[in-house]
Design an enzyme around this catalytic site. Structure first.
Site, mmCIF file in Angstrom:
data_model
loop_
_atom_site.group_PDB
_atom_site.id
_atom_site.type_symbol
_atom_site.label_atom_id
_atom_site.label_comp_id
_atom_site.label_asym_id
_atom_site.label_seq_id
_atom_site.Cartn_x
_atom_site.Cartn_y
_atom_site.Cartn_z
ATOM 1 N N ARG A 230 -1.238 11.187 10.124
ATOM 2 C CA ARG A 230 -1.446 10.028 9.957
ATOM 3 C C ARG A 230 -2.353 10.758 10.599
ATOM 4 O O ARG A 230 -2.769 10.991 11.574
ATOM 5 C CB ARG A 230 -1.172 9.095 10.547
ATOM 6 C CG ARG A 230 0.182 8.328 9.574
ATOM 7 C CD ARG A 230 -0.143 7.413 8.589
ATOM 8 N NE ARG A 230 0.529 6.833 7.453
ATOM 9 C CZ ARG A 230 1.509 7.152 6.953
ATOM 10 N NH1 ARG A 230 0.816 8.721 6.371
ATOM 11 N NH2 ARG A 230 2.131 7.023 5.569
ATOM 12 N N ASP A 254 -5.485 15.555 5.901
ATOM 13 C CA ASP A 254 -5.332 15.205 4.663
ATOM 14 C C ASP A 254 -5.344 13.614 4.900
ATOM 15 O O ASP A 254 -5.504 12.462 4.182
ATOM 16 C CB ASP A 254 -3.996 15.550 4.725
ATOM 17 C CG ASP A 254 -3.881 15.514 3.330
ATOM 18 O OD1 ASP A 254 -4.382 14.338 1.926
ATOM 19 O OD2 ASP A 254 -2.599 14.522 2.540
ATOM 20 N N GLU A 259 -9.233 5.829 7.923
ATOM 21 C CA GLU A 259 -9.600 6.428 6.362
ATOM 22 C C GLU A 259 -9.109 5.172 5.202
ATOM 23 O O GLU A 259 -9.521 5.321 3.870
ATOM 24 C CB GLU A 259 -8.883 7.542 5.802
ATOM 25 C CG GLU A 259 -6.991 6.946 6.059
ATOM 26 C CD GLU A 259 -5.688 7.571 5.418
ATOM 27 O OE1 GLU A 259 -5.728 8.858 6.192
ATOM 28 O OE2 GLU A 259 -5.207 7.565 4.770
ATOM 29 N N HIS A 291 -5.107 12.489 1.501
ATOM 30 C CA HIS A 291 -4.341 11.928 1.559
ATOM 31 C C HIS A 291 -3.751 12.153 0.274
ATOM 32 O O HIS A 291 -3.073 11.207 -0.623
ATOM 33 C CB HIS A 291 -4.893 10.531 1.738
ATOM 34 C CG HIS A 291 -3.342 9.223 2.737
ATOM 35 N ND1 HIS A 291 -3.034 9.279 3.605
ATOM 36 C CD2 HIS A 291 -1.797 10.403 2.206
ATOM 37 C CE1 HIS A 291 -2.014 8.621 3.863
ATOM 38 N NE2 HIS A 291 -1.533 9.554 3.349
HETATM 39 P P1 NAD Z 1 10.556 11.095 9.139
HETATM 40 O O1 NAD Z 1 11.083 10.364 10.032
HETATM 41 O O2 NAD Z 1 11.850 12.442 8.861
HETATM 42 O O3 NAD Z 1 9.932 12.423 10.737
HETATM 43 C C1 NAD Z 1 9.508 12.679 11.851
HETATM 44 C C2 NAD Z 1 9.798 12.898 13.240
HETATM 45 O O4 NAD Z 1 9.088 12.940 13.558
HETATM 46 C C3 NAD Z 1 11.309 12.799 13.172
HETATM 47 O O5 NAD Z 1 12.172 14.114 13.700
HETATM 48 C C4 NAD Z 1 10.870 12.231 14.297
HETATM 49 O O6 NAD Z 1 12.682 12.575 15.768
HETATM 50 C C5 NAD Z 1 10.089 12.693 15.025
HETATM 51 N N1 NAD Z 1 9.093 11.826 16.174
HETATM 52 C C6 NAD Z 1 8.898 10.350 16.204
HETATM 53 N N2 NAD Z 1 8.494 10.582 17.320
HETATM 54 C C7 NAD Z 1 7.568 11.430 18.059
HETATM 55 C C8 NAD Z 1 7.100 11.815 19.338
HETATM 56 N N3 NAD Z 1 6.348 11.343 19.952
HETATM 57 N N4 NAD Z 1 6.842 13.749 19.520
HETATM 58 C C9 NAD Z 1 7.789 14.256 18.624
HETATM 59 N N5 NAD Z 1 7.638 14.088 17.196
HETATM 60 C C10 NAD Z 1 8.509 12.465 17.349
HETATM 61 O O7 NAD Z 1 9.490 11.740 8.672
HETATM 62 P P2 NAD Z 1 8.761 12.407 7.734
HETATM 63 O O8 NAD Z 1 9.350 12.034 6.069
HETATM 64 O O9 NAD Z 1 8.762 13.641 7.798
HETATM 65 O O10 NAD Z 1 7.242 12.129 7.974
HETATM 66 C C11 NAD Z 1 6.602 12.392 9.034
HETATM 67 C C12 NAD Z 1 4.888 11.706 8.651
HETATM 68 O O11 NAD Z 1 4.573 12.246 7.696
HETATM 69 C C13 NAD Z 1 5.745 10.048 7.933
HETATM 70 O O12 NAD Z 1 5.382 9.569 9.686
HETATM 71 C C14 NAD Z 1 3.670 9.984 7.514
HETATM 72 O O13 NAD Z 1 3.262 9.127 8.241
HETATM 73 C C15 NAD Z 1 3.798 11.170 7.001
HETATM 74 N N6 NAD Z 1 3.261 11.265 5.558
HETATM 75 C C16 NAD Z 1 2.105 11.650 5.110
HETATM 76 C C17 NAD Z 1 1.735 12.364 3.549
HETATM 77 C C18 NAD Z 1 0.403 12.350 3.163
HETATM 78 O O14 NAD Z 1 0.608 11.939 1.384
HETATM 79 N N7 NAD Z 1 -0.218 13.019 3.544
HETATM 80 C C19 NAD Z 1 3.133 11.817 3.167
HETATM 81 C C20 NAD Z 1 4.155 11.209 3.339
HETATM 82 C C21 NAD Z 1 4.475 10.982 4.903
#
Ligand code: NAD
Length: 328
Positions: A230, A254, A259, A291
């Site tokens: 994000r 991305d 945004e 994105h």
């Molecule tokens: P997920 O919930 O499977 O994984 C997130 C990980 O981050 C978890 O392992 C969690 O323990 C960890 N985490 C939480 N707080 C933390 C901290 N303070 N420090 C370090 N690690 C921490 O989520 P995901 O499906 O892997 O997605 C991750 C992120 O990617 C989403 O939250 C979303 O914002 C982003 N995303 C972006 C796109 C895109 O198109 N650019 C698409 C999907 C998701």
């Protein structure tokens, strides 16, 4: 459905042949001004840049909305406390092709490193010079991964495949990844040791501006930072400073903090008002995509199927396996 694009309509219409909900698509994004459009519906389906702050939620609740179906994984744009107060359920698509996002992060790395975007243009103009196209081998480099959930784990595996040393930081460590060769370290160590840093944690009050001037100060000179998480994980003003000082060697994003008013639309005939974004565009070592990391056919199909199933579960009073609960 708010912020509905042609591809949303295409994939949701196809999936809805199975689920048979009544779908109404709006181009408009959902915010406090457009909330009245939701009047009389049971649920709203929203995406990353729809604004479900307290005021919006109060208005859609008045209009009869009972469920917010996010067609994305992140839910930082929803005031969960407000939804809870109005007894509105929130459901999401926790994982839709994590490989799509992880592979896009890898694409940003390879493009920034091997400058394929510049090579493409040069060769089309019959300029076959290699001047200024020097890259570096990924093999043997140290990649720091922040957040090793579904996407971060997929990304770790890709980088292990390139022969990189993969170090990671997460508040929960994965034994499976450790066995595959990922080493968990503290955040400071990750900043110090990494040649490339990729962000895959959610945006929370703790992770907001995780990458700021203090973090850049600890990083190697010339480090590459990739953000497909994000936008607000990075303090963009500090990133611009680090780019100017040549501390930050490459930035591939991305997602961008501001945004909401820019991405997912064609602004090619409009004067860019965002000075920070405009400054970012002047750096030759900055690559921005709008994105699109999630944007594969496989992911769109899964998003549509899971979102519509979430709605069916809500309608049928079945357990909501993808509910986002308010922990207040
Ligand atoms: P997920 O919930 O499977 O994984 C997130 C990980 O981050 C978890 O392992 C969690 O323990 C960890 N985490 C939480 N707080 C933390 C901290 N303070 N420090 C370090 N690690 C921490 O989520 P995901 O499906 O892997 O997605 C991750 C992120 O990617 C989403 O939250 C979303 O914002 C982003 N995303 C972006 C796109 C895109 O198109 N650019 C698409 C999907 C998701």
């Amino acid at each position: 459905m708010f912020s509905a694009k042609s591809y949303d309509r295409e994939y949701f219409n196809k999936s809805n042949e199975t689920y048979k909900h009544e779908l109404t698509y709006y181009d408009a994004s959902l915010n406090s001004h457009t909330a009245t459009l939701a009047q009389g519906f049971d649920g709203v389906c929203v995406f990353v840049n729809d604004d479900l702050a307290k005021e919006t939620i109060s208005k859609i609740a008045d209009g009869g909305i009972k469920v917010i179906a996010l067609r994305c994984a992140g839910f930082n744009n929803v005031d969960l406390a407000a939804a809870h107060d109005h007894s509105i359920k929130v459901v999401r698509v926790p994982a839709y092709s994590p490989q799509a996002v992880a592979e896009h992060a890898a694409a940003l790395i390879l493009t920034l490193n091997r400058k394929t975007h510049k090579a493409y243009n040069r060769v089309r103009e019959n300029n076959f010079s290699l001047e200024k196209l020097t890259g570096f081998n990924l093999y043997g480099k140290t990649v720091g991964v922040i957040g090793t959930g579904t996407i971060g784990a997929a990304f770790c595996r890709i980088m292990l495949g390139f022969g990189c040393k993969v170090i990671a930081y997460d508040i929960f460590e994965s034994d499976a990844l450790k066995q595959e060769g990922v080493e968990y370290v503290g955040l400071e160590k990750l900043f110090e040791l990494s040649d490339i840093i990729s962000l895959h944690c959610p945006l929370t009050p703790e992770t907001r501006h995780l990458i700021d001037k203090n973090a850049f100060a600890k990083m190697k000179k010339g480090v590459m930072v990739i953000n497909t998480g994000r936008g607000a994980l990075i303090d963009t003003t500090d990133a611009i400073k680090a780019l100017k000082e040549e501390k930050l060697g490459y930035l591939g994003i991305d997602v961008y903090e501001q945004e909401t008013n820019i991405f997912f639309r064609d602004l090619s005939e409009i004067i860019m008002q965002d000075e920070i974004f405009a400054r970012l565009m002047t750096f030759p070592n900055v690559l921005v995509t709008a994105h699109q990391a999630f944007f594969t056919g496989e992911a769109l199909e899964q998003i549509a199927n899971v979102t519509l199933k979430n709605c069916s579960d809500f309608e049928n009073n079945s357990p909501l396996e993808n509910e986002v609960k308010f922990n207040g």
